[in-house]
Design a protein around this motif. Structure first.
Motif, PDB file in Angstrom:
ATOM      1  N   ALA A 180      19.518  53.444  35.217  1.00 25.76           N
ATOM      2  CA  ALA A 180      19.776  52.450  36.270  1.00 25.76           C
ATOM      3  C   ALA A 180      21.256  52.485  36.665  1.00 25.76           C
ATOM      4  N   ASP A 181      21.557  51.834  37.792  1.00 28.60           N
ATOM      5  CA  ASP A 181      22.949  51.817  38.276  1.00 28.60           C
ATOM      6  C   ASP A 181      23.750  50.674  37.665  1.00 28.60           C
ATOM      7  N   GLU A 182      23.098  49.551  37.460  1.00 30.45           N
ATOM      8  CA  GLU A 182      23.863  48.392  36.987  1.00 30.45           C
ATOM      9  C   GLU A 182      22.962  47.454  36.186  1.00 30.45           C
ATOM     10  N   ALA A 183      23.603  46.712  35.278  1.00 29.78           N
ATOM     11  CA  ALA A 183      22.898  45.766  34.417  1.00 29.78           C
ATOM     12  C   ALA A 183      23.076  44.342  34.939  1.00 29.78           C
ATOM     13  N   ILE A 184      22.071  43.536  34.694  1.00 29.56           N
ATOM     14  CA  ILE A 184      22.172  42.100  34.998  1.00 29.56           C
ATOM     15  C   ILE A 184      22.091  41.364  33.661  1.00 29.56           C
ATOM     16  N   PHE A 185      23.085  40.514  33.430  1.00 27.66           N
ATOM     17  CA  PHE A 185      23.115  39.720  32.192  1.00 27.66           C
ATOM     18  C   PHE A 185      22.326  38.432  32.361  1.00 27.66           C
ATOM     19  N   LEU A 186      21.636  38.016  31.305  1.00 30.70           N
ATOM     20  CA  LEU A 186      21.222  36.624  31.181  1.00 30.70           C
ATOM     21  C   LEU A 186      22.269  35.968  30.293  1.00 30.70           C
ATOM     22  N   ASN A 187      22.444  34.650  30.441  1.00 29.64           N
ATOM     23  CA  ASN A 187      23.377  33.966  29.545  1.00 29.64           C
ATOM     24  C   ASN A 187      22.620  33.457  28.317  1.00 29.64           C
ATOM     25  N   GLN A 188      23.317  32.734  27.440  1.00 30.11           N
ATOM     26  CA  GLN A 188      22.706  32.275  26.195  1.00 30.11           C
ATOM     27  C   GLN A 188      21.500  31.370  26.442  1.00 30.11           C
ATOM     28  N   ASP A 189      21.495  30.691  27.609  1.00 26.39           N
ATOM     29  CA  ASP A 189      20.366  29.795  27.931  1.00 26.39           C
ATOM     30  C   ASP A 189      19.187  30.561  28.525  1.00 26.39           C
ATOM     31  N   GLY A 190      19.373  31.847  28.773  1.00 27.33           N
ATOM     32  CA  GLY A 190      18.281  32.643  29.343  1.00 27.33           C
ATOM     33  C   GLY A 190      18.282  32.651  30.861  1.00 27.33           C
ATOM     34  N   SER A 191      19.307  32.045  31.483  1.00 27.19           N
ATOM     35  CA  SER A 191      19.389  32.073  32.945  1.00 27.19           C
ATOM     36  C   SER A 191      20.131  33.319  33.402  1.00 27.19           C
ATOM     37  N   VAL A 192      19.848  33.723  34.645  1.00 27.91           N
ATOM     38  CA  VAL A 192      20.549  34.871  35.216  1.00 27.91           C
ATOM     39  C   VAL A 192      22.036  34.518  35.321  1.00 27.91           C
ATOM     40  N   CYS A 193      22.877  35.474  34.917  1.00 30.49           N
ATOM     41  CA  CYS A 193      24.314  35.178  34.856  1.00 30.49           C
ATOM     42  C   CYS A 193      25.077  35.995  35.905  1.00 30.49           C
ATOM     43  N   GLU A 194      25.225  37.298  35.663  1.00 28.99           N
ATOM     44  CA  GLU A 194      25.983  38.159  36.583  1.00 28.99           C
ATOM     45  C   GLU A 194      25.769  39.612  36.196  1.00 28.99           C
ATOM     46  N   GLY A 195      26.395  40.525  36.934  1.00 24.57           N
ATOM     47  CA  GLY A 195      26.351  41.941  36.579  1.00 24.57           C
ATOM     48  C   GLY A 195      27.406  42.225  35.525  1.00 24.57           C
ATOM     49  N   SER A 196      27.592  43.496  35.162  1.00 24.99           N
ATOM     50  CA  SER A 196      28.592  43.806  34.131  1.00 24.99           C
ATOM     51  C   SER A 196      29.996  43.502  34.640  1.00 24.99           C
ATOM     52  N   ALA A 197      30.201  43.606  35.953  1.00 23.04           N
ATOM     53  CA  ALA A 197      31.520  43.290  36.544  1.00 23.04           C
ATOM     54  C   ALA A 197      31.351  42.809  37.981  1.00 23.04           C
ATOM     55  N   GLU A 198      30.270  42.055  38.213  1.00 23.76           N
ATOM     56  CA  GLU A 198      29.979  41.558  39.568  1.00 23.76           C
ATOM     57  C   GLU A 198      29.258  40.221  39.466  1.00 23.76           C
ATOM     58  N   ASN A 199      29.395  39.392  40.469  1.00 25.16           N
ATOM     59  CA  ASN A 199      28.566  38.183  40.573  1.00 25.16           C
ATOM     60  C   ASN A 199      27.267  38.542  41.288  1.00 25.16           C
ATOM     61  N   ILE A 200      26.287  37.653  41.134  1.00 20.95           N
ATOM     62  CA  ILE A 200      24.960  37.960  41.697  1.00 20.95           C
ATOM     63  C   ILE A 200      24.476  36.842  42.627  1.00 20.95           C
ATOM     64  N   PHE A 201      23.818  37.260  43.682  1.00 23.02           N
ATOM     65  CA  PHE A 201      23.199  36.334  44.646  1.00 23.02           C
ATOM     66  C   PHE A 201      21.750  36.744  44.846  1.00 23.02           C
ATOM     67  N   ILE A 202      20.878  35.735  45.059  1.00 26.66           N
ATOM     68  CA  ILE A 202      19.518  36.053  45.499  1.00 26.66           C
ATOM     69  C   ILE A 202      19.266  35.292  46.803  1.00 26.66           C
ATOM     70  N   VAL A 203      18.287  35.774  47.565  1.00 31.94           N
ATOM     71  CA  VAL A 203      17.863  35.067  48.782  1.00 31.94           C
ATOM     72  C   VAL A 203      16.416  34.658  48.580  1.00 31.94           C
ATOM     73  N   ARG A 204      16.162  33.355  48.727  1.00 31.44           N
ATOM     74  CA  ARG A 204      14.775  32.859  48.695  1.00 31.44           C
ATOM     75  C   ARG A 204      14.592  31.918  49.867  1.00 31.44           C
ATOM     76  N   ASP A 205      13.526  32.101  50.615  1.00 31.75           N
ATOM     77  CA  ASP A 205      13.250  31.286  51.811  1.00 31.75           C
ATOM     78  C   ASP A 205      14.459  31.243  52.737  1.00 31.75           C
ATOM     79  N   GLY A 206      15.144  32.355  52.852  1.00 32.86           N
ATOM     80  CA  GLY A 206      16.286  32.448  53.762  1.00 32.86           C
ATOM     81  C   GLY A 206      17.543  31.749  53.270  1.00 32.86           C
ATOM     82  N   LYS A 207      17.492  31.204  52.044  1.00 36.02           N
ATOM     83  CA  LYS A 207      18.675  30.506  51.495  1.00 36.02           C
ATOM     84  C   LYS A 207      19.331  31.381  50.429  1.00 36.02           C
TER      85      LYS A 207
END
Ligand code: PMP
Length: 307
Positions: A180-207
């Motif tokens: 793969a090109d890049e990893a996505i971290f979960l944090n200790q709570d199991g939520s999506v956190c960020e990439g190895s050196a990037e922040n992450i965004f998702i789009v749902r329902d146009g938001k």
């Protein structure tokens, strides 16, 4: 590039030496930043992108570690901007650059302790030519890594701390080992956190949705820029926890960072994201971001500092 900054001097790179017993080298007791400079071919000069924001974070990272003397602050943001300007004038770049400033505990301390009295914090800087860090035109393949993001109660992910990039390196190596090109971290709570050196965004329902600053992310300068552009474009931006499976059903997922700029995923954990091609919101934000950083949009000129 040929010249670097170390201990208040600009010197040729091959003369930059640190002793083997340097505390920062053994224990990672240092903090760093990364600033892009974009080459303007018409004006034949470099424009630094948000240098003050980056150097404020650098100084704050040092403050979080307790590296700075309590009495007087040795590094002022505007002084660091002046050093970058001087270094760039010596190196005379003719294209896009990436500048890496860092403050490290220089003393030969055997004890794993951070103390400005025992170990002087030293500012250093080098610069390299840099095009794309991750592809910005092709969709990335991502994996959710089994390595968890370090938690603020263990060591501060809010700071850009040298030693903490072992965590990033494990995640990125995991991604590369899986093709793969890049990893996505979960944090200790199991939520999506960020990439190895990037922040992450998702789009749902146009938001646009991105994990909040208390989710053990680095407070990215590019993250802030993208949220500003989105708001100006009338796109809703929500900062909230994101679950792993939301990645799989999101319309779009993309990363932001100084190095990666705006890069999108076409696949995560072998699931196609959206259509597999760049989504309309990512495309719009990416286009505006590139126009802004190249000085083509007057409303974002305040982001840029010329050299
Ligand atoms: N998260 C981490 C862990 C990073 O190393 C970076 C790169 N600095 C980012 C996010 C993105 O931050 P920025 O947009 O300020 O470069």
């Amino acid at each position: 590039m040929k010249y670097v900054f170390l201990k208040n001097k600009i010197i040729p790179e091959e003369q930059s030496r640190v002793p083997l017993a340097t505390n920062a080298l053994q224990y990672g007791n240092g903090v760093f930043g990364g600033v892009r400079g974009y080459w303007n071919s018409q004006e034949k000069r470099i424009y630094l992108l948000k240098p003050c924001e980056h150097f404020e974070r650098l100084v704050n990272s040092a403050k979080i570690l307790g590296m700075l003397p309590a009495k007087s602050m040795p590094y002022q943001v505007l002084e660091i901007v002046e050093i970058v300007k001087k270094l760039a004038r010596r190196n005379k770049p003719q294209g896009d650059v990436y500048i890496r400033p860092f403050i490290f505990q220089s003393a030969p301390l055997l004890t794993p302790v951070i103390s400005p009295e025992k170990g002087e914090p030293v500012l250093a800087m080098y610069m390299i030519e840099l095009g794309d860090y991750l592809s910005t035109s092709k969709g990335l393949k991502g994996i959710v890594t089994s390595w968890r993001r370090i938690d603020d109660a263990m060591a501060p992910p809010r700071g850009k701390v040298c030693g903490l990039y072992v965590n990033s390196s494990l995640a990125r190596s995991d991604a590369e080992a899986q093709g793969a090109d890049e990893a996505i971290f979960l944090n200790q709570d199991g939520s999506v956190c960020e990439g190895s050196a990037e922040n992450i965004f998702i789009v749902r329902d146009g938001k646009l949705i991105t994990p909040p600053v208390c989710a053990n992310i680095l407070e990215g300068v590019t993250r802030q820029s993208i949220m500003e552009i989105a708001k100006n474009e009338g796109i809703s931006v929500i900062e909230r926890n994101v679950s792993r499976t939301e990645l799989y059903i999101a319309e779009e997922v993309f990363l932001t960072g100084t190095a990666c700029q705006v890069a999108y995923f076409s696949k995560i954990d072998n699931r196609k994201i959206g259509t597999g091609r760049i989504g309309p919101i990512t495309k719009r934000l990416q286009e505006i971001y590139f126009d802004a950083v190249h000085g083509r949009l007057p409303e974002y000129k305040t982001w840029l500092t010329s050299i």
